[in-house]
Enzyme design. Structure first.
Site: not given
Length: 487
Positions: A68, A363, A386, A390
């Site tokens: 769609h 966590y 993180s 990175h």
């Protein structure tokens, strides 16, 4: 009108029902449920079948939704055609002939045989060492009188292996041989992936050995074929069994891999038409605030296009292709992150594969160690891990230390996570999220590209440790420029 209203109501109710089932099954998982509620083999089989059905429906619903909005896909294809056409026209005007050399792609994937050999060493060591260590430890631990000693020995060997074979070896190969960016990204990202998979495999199986009786502990080690499947499966969470689809659609696999290849050429034309000409000229100018502002805003378009290409090529095409070849049923590699009204929701839905690993092994384990007393600190640890990973990937692959990504994660990312939280609803917050995301992409492309060219225009023959930490683009001036590198 009546038919349209009925279909709209039916579609809404079915979507809400399926979303609730998928969310519940994804949050629990068959293995998670079995750890909380004792299930029989028949019940586990039914639960696994339910998972396969739910995720198969989710995959089909996703493809149905894409149909769609296929016009957006066609718009990107049209833009690629214009990039190709403009490049051919400019090359024909400059050279008097059509230039189809793709020299940038050849340079970016240089020394590829060395990449393949290094990856094989990494993969084979990951295939053997963690599994053998777990099997030996599980066989000795239950009956040994020195359980703590065996545990410390096995854990030390595992850490030594991860530090040397998975940590030092790929980094040394990259730096020693001066691999170009794309080849670097292949090795370093695979390094991170294999470390995360090895950790998950050990983390999920060690508690089983500790919780069972001595005479049954050695039987809890998974079969070797299960471990091999996990290493190839597009997930970072180890489970003995995953939802499986009934068959492989090889046409679907070929389509996804061809789309990955198309995204590579798309990225090539983005850099050739939008990035390289701009940053070559900017790098010849003095570093000032005006040039920086113009650079950031001019970098938003290529930054956003690279973001979309990375998402589509890896999270959608690459992972779905491997999932299809392995009949892997859990296709929830991402959620509708584009509808996020908060950065907290964006972080959870952009990359579900990595988010699940961080949630379970950083966590939740941090909360378990602190007895659930420091949730804010646990979130800070997640952001730090993180951000460090990175920045490590970018620093090794680009060949210089410029902690732009780390600062964006730890400063702005943390602030936006708490300010733009899940209580923010409404379209205006989605607009704010997209605006900040676009601006962040512009900052990343601008600063890293400037530093890339500064490293080549203003080389230092014998740099000190301080020179390696200080951005070269801050002091590089036209008077000190040397010969310009082709890339």
């Amino acid at each position: 009108h009546l038919k349209a209203d009925l279909m709209r109501q039916f579609d809404t109710q079915v979507n809400e029902f399926m979303d609730s089932l998928i969310e519940e099954s994804a949050s629990l998982g068959s293995s998670h449920v079995s750890t909380v509620f004792p299930l029989s083999d028949k019940e586990k089989s039914k639960l696994s079948t339910l998972h396969s059905l739910l995720f198969y429906c989710h995959s089909n619903l996703l493809e149905f939704t894409v149909n769609h909005i296929r016009t957006i896909y066609h718009m990107f294809i049209a833009l690629l055609i214009l990039f190709i056409f403009s490049t051919l026209v400019v090359d024909f005007i400059d050279e008097g002939r059509l230039v189809l050399e793709f020299d940038l792609l050849v340079y970016a994937f240089g020394q590829f045989p060395l990449v393949v050999v290094t990856w094989m060493c990494m993969f084979l060591s990951t295939l053997v060492v963690p599994y053998v260590l777990l099997s030996v430890w599980a066989g000795v631990y239950p009956t040994s009188n020195h359980r703590a000693l065996w545990t410390v020995l096995a854990g030390s060997l595992l850490l030594l292996y991860q530090g040397l074979c998975l940590g030092f070896l790929p980094t040394y190969v990259v730096l020693k041989n001066g691999l170009p960016p794309a080849s670097c990204f292949i090795l370093i990202l695979e390094q991170v992936r294999l470390i995360m998979k090895a950790h998950s495999f050990i983390r999920e199986n060690v508690p089983r050995v500790l919780s069972l009786e001595p005479n049954k502990a050695s039987k809890t080690v998974p079969q070797f074929t299960q471990y091999i499947y996990f290493l190839f499966a597009p997930t970072l969470i180890y489970r003995d069994k995953y939802p499986r689809n009934p068959c492989i659609r090889w046409g679907y696999v070929a389509t996804k891999f061809s789309q990955v290849l198309g995204c590579l050429f798309y990225a090539y034309y983005i850099f050739v038409r939008l990035c390289i000409p701009q940053f070559r000229s900017i790098s010849m100018q003095l570093f000032d605030l005006r040039a920086m502002v113009l650079c950031v805003f001019n970098s938003i378009l290529p930054g956003v296009l690279v973001l979309f290409l990375a998402f589509f090529a890896f999270l959608h095409c690459w992972l779905n292709a491997f999932a299809e070849m392995l009949r892997f049923g859990d296709r929830m590699f991402y959620k509708d992150w584009w509808n996020s009204t908060s950065f907290a929701n964006y972080y959870r839905t952009w990359n579900v594969v990595v988010h699940d690993w961080l949630y379970y092994y950083v966590y939740r384990d941090f909360l378990w160690m602190t007895q659930k007393r420091f949730r804010a600190a646990a979130m800070l640890v997640v952001f730090t891990v993180s951000a460090v990973v990175h920045e490590y990937v970018l620093a090794i692959c680009f060949g210089f230390f410029y902690p732009v990504m780390f600062c964006l994660f730890m400063c702005f990312g943390m602030v936006f996570n708490f300010v733009l939280n899940d209580r923010r609803k409404g379209p205006i917050w989605n607009v704010i999220m997209w605006t900040l995301l676009f601006l962040g992409q512009g900052v990343l492309i601008c600063l890293y590209s400037q530093e890339w060219y500064a490293q080549r225009f203003c080389p230092i023959q014998e740099p000190s440790f301080l020179d390696l930490l200080k951005p070269r683009s801050w002091t590089c001036t036209p008077q000190t420029n040397t010969a310009v590198d082709a890339h």
